[in-house]
Design a protein around this motif. Structure first.
Motif, PDB file in Angstrom:
ATOM      1  N   GLN A  22       0.827  -1.208   0.000  1.00 51.74           N
ATOM      2  CA  GLN A  22       0.000   0.000   0.000  1.00 51.74           C
ATOM      3  C   GLN A  22       0.863   1.262   0.000  1.00 51.74           C
ATOM      4  OE1 GLN A  22      -2.681  -0.398   3.336  1.00 51.74           O
ATOM      5  NE2 GLN A  22      -4.141  -1.634   2.149  1.00 51.74           N
ATOM      6  N   LYS A  23       1.942   1.258   0.773  1.00 51.25           N
ATOM      7  CA  LYS A  23       2.840   2.421   0.778  1.00 51.25           C
ATOM      8  C   LYS A  23       3.508   2.587  -0.582  1.00 51.25           C
ATOM      9  CE  LYS A  23       3.980   2.457   5.727  1.00 51.25           C
ATOM     10  NZ  LYS A  23       5.069   2.326   6.736  1.00 51.25           N
ATOM     11  N   ILE A  24       3.948   1.478  -1.169  1.00 48.77           N
ATOM     12  CA  ILE A  24       4.583   1.538  -2.490  1.00 48.77           C
ATOM     13  C   ILE A  24       3.606   2.098  -3.507  1.00 48.77           C
ATOM     14  CG2 ILE A  24       5.528   0.139  -4.377  1.00 48.77           C
ATOM     15  CD1 ILE A  24       6.579  -1.799  -2.199  1.00 48.77           C
ATOM     16  N   GLU A  25       2.364   1.611  -3.478  1.00 47.25           N
ATOM     17  CA  GLU A  25       1.349   2.054  -4.441  1.00 47.25           C
ATOM     18  C   GLU A  25       1.047   3.536  -4.268  1.00 47.25           C
ATOM     19  OE1 GLU A  25      -1.331   1.712  -7.609  1.00 47.25           O
ATOM     20  OE2 GLU A  25       0.253   0.363  -6.878  1.00 47.25           O
ATOM     21  N   LEU A  26       0.987   4.018  -3.015  1.00 47.41           N
ATOM     22  CA  LEU A  26       0.731   5.441  -2.759  1.00 47.41           C
ATOM     23  C   LEU A  26       1.847   6.300  -3.342  1.00 47.41           C
ATOM     24  CD1 LEU A  26      -0.844   7.746  -1.455  1.00 47.41           C
ATOM     25  CD2 LEU A  26       0.387   7.296   0.677  1.00 47.41           C
ATOM     26  N   LEU A  27       3.105   5.906  -3.112  1.00 46.03           N
ATOM     27  CA  LEU A  27       4.238   6.668  -3.649  1.00 46.03           C
ATOM     28  C   LEU A  27       4.208   6.685  -5.180  1.00 46.03           C
ATOM     29  CD1 LEU A  27       7.111   5.437  -1.294  1.00 46.03           C
ATOM     30  CD2 LEU A  27       5.895   7.612  -1.198  1.00 46.03           C
ATOM     31  N   LEU A  28       3.876   5.561  -5.783  1.00 47.01           N
ATOM     32  CA  LEU A  28       3.797   5.485  -7.251  1.00 47.01           C
ATOM     33  C   LEU A  28       2.659   6.359  -7.774  1.00 47.01           C
ATOM     34  CD1 LEU A  28       4.351   1.649  -7.793  1.00 47.01           C
ATOM     35  CD2 LEU A  28       5.970   3.481  -8.305  1.00 47.01           C
ATOM     36  N   GLN A  29       1.515   6.346  -7.082  1.00 44.16           N
ATOM     37  CA  GLN A  29       0.377   7.166  -7.502  1.00 44.16           C
ATOM     38  C   GLN A  29       0.722   8.652  -7.424  1.00 44.16           C
ATOM     39  OE1 GLN A  29      -2.406   6.516  -8.873  1.00 44.16           O
ATOM     40  NE2 GLN A  29      -3.004   4.424  -8.408  1.00 44.16           N
ATOM     41  N   GLN A  30       1.389   9.057  -6.349  1.00 40.59           N
ATOM     42  CA  GLN A  30       1.758  10.474  -6.202  1.00 40.59           C
ATOM     43  C   GLN A  30       2.663  10.921  -7.338  1.00 40.59           C
ATOM     44  OE1 GLN A  30       3.533  10.477  -2.309  1.00 40.59           O
ATOM     45  NE2 GLN A  30       1.604  10.871  -1.244  1.00 40.59           N
ATOM     46  N   THR A  31       3.649  10.094  -7.660  1.00 37.98           N
ATOM     47  CA  THR A  31       4.577  10.455  -8.742  1.00 37.98           C
ATOM     48  C   THR A  31       3.867  10.478 -10.080  1.00 37.98           C
ATOM     49  OG1 THR A  31       6.353   9.391  -7.480  1.00 37.98           O
ATOM     50  CG2 THR A  31       6.810   9.915  -9.781  1.00 37.98           C
ATOM     51  N   LYS A  85      11.775   7.793 -19.358  1.00 38.95           N
ATOM     52  CA  LYS A  85      10.592   7.202 -20.004  1.00 38.95           C
ATOM     53  C   LYS A  85       9.877   6.221 -19.073  1.00 38.95           C
ATOM     54  CE  LYS A  85      11.667   9.327 -23.812  1.00 38.95           C
ATOM     55  NZ  LYS A  85      10.945  10.529 -24.205  1.00 38.95           N
ATOM     56  N   ALA A  86       9.822   6.552 -17.790  1.00 37.47           N
ATOM     57  CA  ALA A  86       9.194   5.663 -16.804  1.00 37.47           C
ATOM     58  C   ALA A  86       7.740   6.071 -16.589  1.00 37.47           C
ATOM     59  CB  ALA A  86       9.945   5.724 -15.481  1.00 37.47           C
ATOM     60  N   THR A  87       6.878   5.082 -16.442  1.00 30.64           N
ATOM     61  CA  THR A  87       5.477   5.303 -16.108  1.00 30.64           C
ATOM     62  C   THR A  87       5.117   4.376 -14.955  1.00 30.64           C
ATOM     63  OG1 THR A  87       4.815   3.679 -17.767  1.00 30.64           O
ATOM     64  CG2 THR A  87       4.816   5.997 -18.441  1.00 30.64           C
ATOM     65  N   LYS A  88       3.980   4.656 -14.322  1.00 31.87           N
ATOM     66  CA  LYS A  88       3.584   3.866 -13.162  1.00 31.87           C
ATOM     67  C   LYS A  88       3.346   2.403 -13.542  1.00 31.87           C
ATOM     68  CE  LYS A  88       0.009   3.241  -9.705  1.00 31.87           C
ATOM     69  NZ  LYS A  88      -0.166   1.849 -10.135  1.00 31.87           N
ATOM     70  N   GLN A  89       3.989   1.513 -12.820  1.00 28.68           N
ATOM     71  CA  GLN A  89       3.781   0.086 -13.015  1.00 28.68           C
ATOM     72  C   GLN A  89       2.722  -0.424 -12.042  1.00 28.68           C
ATOM     73  OE1 GLN A  89       6.527   1.596 -12.007  1.00 28.68           O
ATOM     74  NE2 GLN A  89       7.412   0.619 -10.209  1.00 28.68           N
ATOM     75  N   LEU A  92      -9.772  16.181  -8.267  1.00 30.15           N
ATOM     76  CA  LEU A  92     -10.342  15.016  -8.944  1.00 30.15           C
ATOM     77  C   LEU A  92      -9.300  14.323  -9.808  1.00 30.15           C
ATOM     78  CD1 LEU A  92     -13.847  16.366 -10.020  1.00 30.15           C
ATOM     79  CD2 LEU A  92     -13.276  14.911  -8.078  1.00 30.15           C
ATOM     80  N   GLU A  93      -8.398  15.112 -10.421  1.00 31.19           N
ATOM     81  CA  GLU A  93      -7.368  14.539 -11.287  1.00 31.19           C
ATOM     82  C   GLU A  93      -6.172  14.026 -10.484  1.00 31.19           C
ATOM     83  OE1 GLU A  93      -8.631  17.529 -11.645  1.00 31.19           O
ATOM     84  OE2 GLU A  93      -9.574  17.680 -13.618  1.00 31.19           O
ATOM     85  N   VAL A  94      -5.831  14.713  -9.387  1.00 33.01           N
ATOM     86  CA  VAL A  94      -4.663  14.315  -8.588  1.00 33.01           C
ATOM     87  C   VAL A  94      -5.073  14.167  -7.116  1.00 33.01           C
ATOM     88  CG1 VAL A  94      -2.928  15.262 -10.136  1.00 33.01           C
ATOM     89  CG2 VAL A  94      -3.993  16.770  -8.463  1.00 33.01           C
ATOM     90  N   PRO A  95      -5.917  13.193  -6.795  1.00 32.49           N
ATOM     91  CA  PRO A  95      -6.454  13.095  -5.424  1.00 32.49           C
ATOM     92  C   PRO A  95      -5.402  12.827  -4.366  1.00 32.49           C
ATOM     93  CG  PRO A  95      -6.985  11.135  -6.730  1.00 32.49           C
ATOM     94  CD  PRO A  95      -6.427  12.138  -7.682  1.00 32.49           C
ATOM     95  N   ASN A  96      -4.369  12.036  -4.684  1.00 33.79           N
ATOM     96  CA  ASN A  96      -3.353  11.721  -3.675  1.00 33.79           C
ATOM     97  C   ASN A  96      -2.479  12.920  -3.354  1.00 33.79           C
ATOM     98  OD1 ASN A  96      -3.616   8.665  -3.257  1.00 33.79           O
ATOM     99  ND2 ASN A  96      -3.570   8.834  -5.478  1.00 33.79           N
ATOM    100  N   LEU A  97      -2.193  13.758  -4.353  1.00 39.72           N
ATOM    101  CA  LEU A  97      -1.439  14.984  -4.092  1.00 39.72           C
ATOM    102  C   LEU A  97      -2.302  15.997  -3.359  1.00 39.72           C
ATOM    103  CD1 LEU A  97       0.542  15.454  -7.443  1.00 39.72           C
ATOM    104  CD2 LEU A  97       1.374  14.551  -5.281  1.00 39.72           C
ATOM    105  N   ALA A  98      -3.567  16.078  -3.744  1.00 42.48           N
ATOM    106  CA  ALA A  98      -4.468  17.021  -3.069  1.00 42.48           C
ATOM    107  C   ALA A  98      -4.634  16.646  -1.597  1.00 42.48           C
ATOM    108  CB  ALA A  98      -5.815  17.045  -3.777  1.00 42.48           C
ATOM    109  N   GLN A  99      -4.544  15.357  -1.296  1.00 39.19           N
ATOM    110  CA  GLN A  99      -4.680  14.901   0.085  1.00 39.19           C
ATOM    111  C   GLN A  99      -3.568  15.461   0.973  1.00 39.19           C
ATOM    112  OE1 GLN A  99      -7.203  13.154   1.313  1.00 39.19           O
ATOM    113  NE2 GLN A  99      -6.344  13.096   3.379  1.00 39.19           N
ATOM    114  N   LEU A 100      -2.409  15.729   0.395  1.00 36.78           N
ATOM    115  CA  LEU A 100      -1.284  16.279   1.158  1.00 36.78           C
ATOM    116  C   LEU A 100      -1.574  17.692   1.656  1.00 36.78           C
ATOM    117  CD1 LEU A 100       1.669  15.128  -1.147  1.00 36.78           C
ATOM    118  CD2 LEU A 100       0.835  14.010   0.932  1.00 36.78           C
TER     119      LEU A 100
END
Length: 799
Positions: A43-52, A291-295, A114-122
């Motif tokens: 869950q922590k890994i996924e949150l960090l990936l979502q934020q980026t 050229k990295a994207t969220k995995q 709505l587009e960046v909910p995890n960043l807005a949460q900060l």
């Protein structure tokens, strides 16, 4: 567990840290980079990936994210904690601009929650005291200095200083002119300041001729700077006022610092947010560069990597303008260990390091270069044995160091461990080294580890063929040029190509023949068979690729053919429909004209009722004749146009729309349609609706037969505008133009229209709207918005 302790240096993650640091604006963000660590919580890994990933979305957007005034406030906030401390003007200026940046960042993210909910949460708990910012703005100007109006006392002091300075300058100017006229001072010199006091420049030989205090001399010693006795009092007065000014500034800053001290927890939270956002932005910027994207991340040890590659290798190859070969690999219950073999310098070690660094990046919450649907599992441990660890201090040879690593790996590895071993079993007698390596491999299988192992030993390849959870893999080699392809092929062992490489570099044929005789014919025949099988497999893969390409092309042709059939059927019905509509309009027009003639005849004194009735009967007969002709209209001749391949078109080509006679120019080519121009008129049509006109071809396309040629719907649609301007027209002309316009709109199924009639006296608007009320097909009409014309424009909605 991470083994060895220098695993980051071994796989190159330390270089990734440094590259991410370079993208940071502030030192606190660089501290966040240093604190990146290997995580096992999905869950922590996924949150960090979502934020980026969300910040990558922001970077790709049209509006730039705030990027200025990311400062390190730790020194200021530490000073502020001390009771009675005073922050400098510069410190308050930096705090002011950085807190404004915090507010901008919060506003930017909250607008896009709505587009960046995890960043807005900060931003949830970030609140800057509005009164504090207001007070800092009131006191500190844009140059980082205390404003005159910060207090009334400061305002009065600075006015007094300016007045006294003006008086002093005038007094000294008078003394200087007199000194120059007497030759005491050089003509090209002016008043200056020494030790905070305004002084005169005087030639050294004349210093006794002017009474006053000497404050210094020039570098050459030819000029001395004297404060005349006449201005002692004025300079003293300025000095006293400046001390009072400094005292008042300190009092103001002391109060402001005390105000700041009251909200230190909120400030620490705000600056932690600013540093974190800078850190996430740096990760997103670096991810874009590689050229990295969220995995996708899953709470298992299974992985499916598609089109991944080593980020550092990619950056190096980009600089030398070379392409990187992507890696596709997966780990699951049936393929826990991949045993990689192949020639030296064929890319085996690169594959191991790529697997290591990508898995490490993933579990640090960094996006990795990957293809679509790429899935990364999560491991509790990573063990590697890559490179030479021999040590004189510890009395370890190369082989001893490898065995030491094997001991630790066997002891601590388990079913959630990733193991990467390079040059497995080398460094000792091959017979014993191979046997020990096979035994270690058996133990790793028993430990149920996942991993990748490089080797040249044949006994390990044979073992892999019989083991259930190990799969052989080979680094592909071009058998003709004997150059590596750097492609990992799963499912078969690789060949070292030792004899072939030795021959290529020019080793003596006699030596090679002796080597072959020592190897034995059975081994050579087996290698030849493997090579032959590889050639045949490569040939089959090439043919398979060609067949798949031809199959795709065939499907495209079939789809185009079906589209053409559909288009022909649609065109036929459309042409008939248009022809019937046109014919009916002609008949209707004729009826109206005839009725008008009859009405005029009735109004004349020479009205002949019998003659009028005969004319009416004649018109009815003509009406019936035309109606029957419409129903008997022959089916249109459909021109068999050849579909245009998209690849054959380019901007600027001349084309025609099938069924029309006008020549269009291509302005833009999209995926399924093209944008065309005809003079000032622009339109967009499907690719299958156009035909290319070759260079030099001047004749027009074959027209539709006159018997079926009616309204050209596409042409009318291209020329039709949803806005009609009747300004300047007489009322009757405007109404006639409006009726014709509404007819076209109904024909083209246009429901939202705009009529520009202007304001003026309002007569034209009134007459148009009265006319619209009588039309049954008008659903409603209304004023345009006040900002766009108000009651000078009527918006119409048709039923």
């Amino acid at each position: 567990m991470l083994y060895p302790t220098n695993i980051e240096q071994k796989i190159g993650f330390d270089k990734i840290r440094e590259l991410v640091k370079k993208e940071c604006f502030s030192e606190p963000a660089r501290i966040y980079v240093e604190e990146m660590k290997f995580l096992t919580d999905v869950q922590k890994i996924e949150l960090l990936l979502q934020q980026t990933a969300e910040f990558q979305y922001i970077i790709a957007g049209d509006e730039a994210f705030p990027s200025e005034n990311f400062i390190d406030p730790r020194e200021f906030l530490h000073t502020c904690k001390i009771e009675g401390s005073i922050l400098s003007e510069e410190a308050f200026y930096l705090l002011k601009t950085s807190l404004q940046t915090v507010n901008k960042c919060v506003l930017f993210l909250q607008k896009r929650k709505l587009e960046v909910p995890n960043l807005a949460q900060l931003c949830t708990d970030i609140a800057i005291d509005a009164q504090l910012l207001k007070d800092i703005n009131r006191i500190i100007d844009e140059n980082g200095k205390v404003k005159d109006g910060a207090s009334k006392a400061l305002f009065d002091l600075r006015n007094d200083i300016r007045d006294e300075q003006n008086y002093l300058r005038k007094k000294l100017d008078s003394i200087l002119k007199n000194a120059v006229s007497q030759g005491f001072s050089p003509e090209d010199m002016s008043l200056t300041v020494r030790n905070g006091r305004m002084v005169l420049p005087v030639l050294a030989e004349n210093k006794r001729k002017i009474q006053g205090l000497i404050h210094g001399e020039s570098a050459t010693g030819q000029t001395v700077f004297i404060e005349p006795i006449e201005v002692f009092d004025s300079n003293n007065r300025i000095y006293e006022l400046e001390i009072a000014e400094r005292r008042e500034i300190n009092r103001i800053l002391l109060e402001l610092t005390a105000q700041l001290r009251l909200i230190l927890p909120e400030l620490h939270l705000a600056y932690s947010f600013l540093a974190l956002i800078d850190f996430i932005r740096a990760k997103a910027t670096f991810s874009n560069k590689i050229k990295a994207t969220k995995q996708n991340s899953i709470a298992q040890t299974h992985s499916n990597w598609i089109q991944t590659f080593h980020p550092l290798l990619y950056l190096n190859l980009v600089q030398s303008k070379k392409n990187i070969v992507p890696l596709t690999v997966n780990f699951d219950e049936n393929q826990r260990i991949i045993l990689i073999s192949g020639p030296n310098a064929g890319g085996k070690s690169v594959v191991l390091k790529t697997i290591g660094i990508l898995q490490f990046m993933h579990q640090c919450g960094l996006p990795v270069p990957n293809g679509e649907a790429c899935t990364f599992g999560v491991f509790d441990d990573i063990f590697i044995d890559i490179g030479d660890e021999q040590s004189i201090d510890n009395d370890l040879s190369t082989y001893s160091s490898h065995l030491t690593n094997m001991r630790e790996i066997i002891k601590f590895s388990g079913k959630k461990s990733l193991v990467l071993i390079d040059e497995f079993g080398t460094g000792t007698d091959p017979q014993y080294g191979g046997a020990i390596a096979e035994s270690i491999l058996e133990q790793l299988v028993n430990n149920q580890v996942f991993g990748a192992i490089n080797t040249h030993y044949s006994n390990l390849k044979y073992y892999a063929e019989s083991a259930n959870t190990i799969v052989n893999a080979a680094m592909l080699y071009d058998l003709d040029s004997l150059n590596p392809k750097y492609v990992l092929a799963i499912g078969k062992p690789g060949n070292s190509f030792a004899l072939e490489i030795a021959s290529k570099i020019g080793l003596s044929p006699l030596v090679l023949e002796r080597a072959k005789s020592k190897i034995g014919s059975q081994k050579l025949d087996l290698d030849k068979l493997v090579m032959q099988l590889q050639k045949e497999k490569d040939l089959i893969l090439t043919e398979k690729t060609t067949l798949e390409k031809n199959k795709r092309n065939l499907q495209v042709s079939v789809d185009q053919y079906e589209e053409l059939k559909k288009h022909i059927a649609t065109s036929k019905n459309q042409i008939l429909h248009e022809a019937r509509i046109e014919a009916k309009k002609i008949v209707q027009t004729a009826k109206i004209e005839a009725s008008n003639v009859i009405r005029e005849l009735k109004e004349t004194s020479k009205y002949d009722a019998k003659q009028v009735e005969l004319s009416r009967q004649k018109l009815q007969e003509q009406d019936a004749f035309l109606a029957s002709k419409i129903n008997e209209m022959p089916k249109p001749k459909i021109i068999n146009e050849v579909l245009v391949q998209k690849s054959a078109l380019k901007i600027g080509d001349t084309v025609v729309i099938i069924g029309q006679e006008s020549f269009y120019k291509i302005l833009k080519i999209n995926k399924n349609d093209v944008e065309l121009s005809l003079g000032n008129i622009k339109t967009t049509v499907k690719l299958d609706r156009i035909k290319k006109i070759n260079a030099g071809e001047k004749k027009k396309p074959e027209p539709i037969p006159k018997s079926v040629k009616g309204i050209n719907l596409l042409d009318r649609m291209a020329k039709f505008s949803t806005t009609l301007d009747v300004r300047g027209k007489r009322t009757e002309d405007a109404i006639a133009t409006l009726d014709s316009y509404l007819d076209d709109a109904l024909l083209l199924s246009q429901t939202e229209l705009k009529i520009i009639h202007g304001k003026g006296d309002g007569i034209l608007r009134k007459m148009i709207r009265e006319h619209l009320k009588r039309l049954t097909y008008v659903q409603n009409f209304r004023d345009e918005h006040i900002e766009f014309g108000g009651d000078g424009i009527t918006l119409i909605t048709l039923k």
